[in-house]
Design an enzyme around this catalytic site. Structure first.
Site, mmCIF file in Angstrom:
data_model
loop_
_atom_site.group_PDB
_atom_site.id
_atom_site.type_symbol
_atom_site.label_atom_id
_atom_site.label_comp_id
_atom_site.label_asym_id
_atom_site.label_seq_id
_atom_site.Cartn_x
_atom_site.Cartn_y
_atom_site.Cartn_z
ATOM 1 N N CYS A 7 17.454 26.040 80.323
ATOM 2 C CA CYS A 7 16.970 24.774 79.763
ATOM 3 C C CYS A 7 15.450 24.692 79.894
ATOM 4 O O CYS A 7 14.808 25.562 80.480
ATOM 5 C CB CYS A 7 17.614 23.591 80.499
ATOM 6 S SG CYS A 7 16.826 23.233 82.092
ATOM 7 N N GLU B 31 19.212 28.331 87.951
ATOM 8 C CA GLU B 31 17.993 29.121 88.124
ATOM 9 C C GLU B 31 17.093 28.502 89.197
ATOM 10 O O GLU B 31 16.459 29.212 89.982
ATOM 11 C CB GLU B 31 17.227 29.194 86.787
ATOM 12 C CG GLU B 31 18.025 29.817 85.640
ATOM 13 C CD GLU B 31 18.808 28.782 84.847
ATOM 14 O OE1 GLU B 31 19.363 27.813 85.436
ATOM 15 O OE2 GLU B 31 18.877 28.927 83.604
ATOM 16 N N ASN C 132 24.378 25.974 89.783
ATOM 17 C CA ASN C 132 24.179 24.555 89.496
ATOM 18 C C ASN C 132 24.834 23.704 90.592
ATOM 19 O O ASN C 132 25.967 23.951 90.984
ATOM 20 C CB ASN C 132 24.808 24.245 88.131
ATOM 21 C CG ASN C 132 24.485 22.843 87.651
ATOM 22 O OD1 ASN C 132 24.832 21.858 88.296
ATOM 23 N ND2 ASN C 132 23.826 22.746 86.512
ATOM 24 N N CYS D 231 14.229 24.975 83.626
ATOM 25 C CA CYS D 231 14.335 26.319 84.214
ATOM 26 C C CYS D 231 13.392 27.287 83.507
ATOM 27 O O CYS D 231 12.837 28.198 84.130
ATOM 28 C CB CYS D 231 15.777 26.790 84.144
ATOM 29 S SG CYS D 231 16.899 25.706 85.076
ATOM 30 N N HIS E 282 19.566 23.087 88.945
ATOM 31 C CA HIS E 282 20.230 23.949 87.982
ATOM 32 C C HIS E 282 20.341 25.329 88.640
ATOM 33 O O HIS E 282 19.725 25.585 89.686
ATOM 34 C CB HIS E 282 19.390 24.027 86.706
ATOM 35 C CG HIS E 282 19.653 22.908 85.732
ATOM 36 N ND1 HIS E 282 19.182 22.937 84.436
ATOM 37 C CD2 HIS E 282 20.336 21.746 85.866
ATOM 38 C CE1 HIS E 282 19.572 21.827 83.802
ATOM 39 N NE2 HIS E 282 20.266 21.091 84.645
ATOM 40 N N ASP F 91 24.018 16.911 82.263
ATOM 41 C CA ASP F 91 23.256 18.022 82.843
ATOM 42 C C ASP F 91 22.145 18.511 81.925
ATOM 43 O O ASP F 91 21.156 19.064 82.386
ATOM 44 C CB ASP F 91 24.194 19.183 83.194
ATOM 45 C CG ASP F 91 23.555 20.146 84.178
ATOM 46 O OD1 ASP F 91 23.125 19.679 85.252
ATOM 47 O OD2 ASP F 91 23.468 21.353 83.891
#
Lengths: 148, 148
Positions: free
Chosen positions: A76, A49, A36, A79, A47, A139
């Site tokens: 999330c 990923e 991140n 991602c 993020h 975030d």
């Protein structure tokens, strides 16, 4: 494979960032890691990923089709969508106690999701969220004042 | 509002890129634009909508809650997920004739999706896909050889 993602998470934390890390493997070989970068780069899309996929670079669909995306935290919606876009068939999640993302959507689209419930991943996020609740809310697209 | 996204799409095309543009409005005011940067930056995450959100910078949830995300093309799974992550309540789509992304998922999560079926957006993508089928397949996570 989780160790590569955990190392990335620790590296992100060491530079003052949100301690979430990710790693991409193809045929069992490590291709890229990422973490991140909201704090480090003022980024809203990097993020862990996403940063990992970006670091892996432009790959043919046939490579993604043999890939495993590892992340220290449940992915999330963004991602999750990236994994779906590129047809990544396997996602390994370090933990989903502190946040649950799009695991059900991934599974509904045929992605194999494995949750490891790793104690170090839980501890990293628990300590971070306690110390930086507003940053964490930002975030994941929430307003801190709406959180319990 | 589509004109801002179209200008971004044309700017992307002018630098040799995939002609998809996006614009973010808050309270009717233009906050940022962006375009696909796969070619320009070798990026796999800077789709137009993602680039636009990144250019908008770190925003509080209350800002996203009043935002409209405009895109010249139906948003893919990744961009759909980004809109969901940040709780953007309105998405305006220039066209969905050449590609249909996560419109149903957006609607199922309460996002208002408007498809304009704009002729210039259709023409931009139709010409691009005809000229660069492999690049287009790569951008949407497909193998060109699998396409009809």
């Amino acid at each position: 494979m989780l160790q590569s993602a955990l190392e990335a998470a620790r590296a992100g934390a060491a530079t003052g960032g949100i301690p979430i890390g990710s790693a991409l493997f193809i045929d069992g070989r490590l291709v890229a890691t990422g973490h991140n970068r909201r704090v480090q780069d003022a980024s809203v899309i990097h993020h862990a990923e996403m940063n990992c996929l970006e670091n892996a670079g432009r790959l043919p669909a046939a490579d993604y089709a043999r890939a495993t995306l590892v992340t220290t935290l449940s992915p999330c919606d963004m991602c999750t969508g990236a994994a779906l876009l590129y047809g990544i068939p396997r996602v390994i999640v370090g933990e989903n106690r502190t946040f649950v993302g799009g695991e059900d959507l991934l599974r509904s689209r045929g992605v194999e999701v494995t949750v490891l419930d790793d104690p170090e991943c839980v501890e990293l996020m628990t300590a971070f969220i306690a110390a930086h609740p507003a940053l964490w809310a930002e975030d994941i697209g929430e307003d801190e004042s709406d959180r319990p």
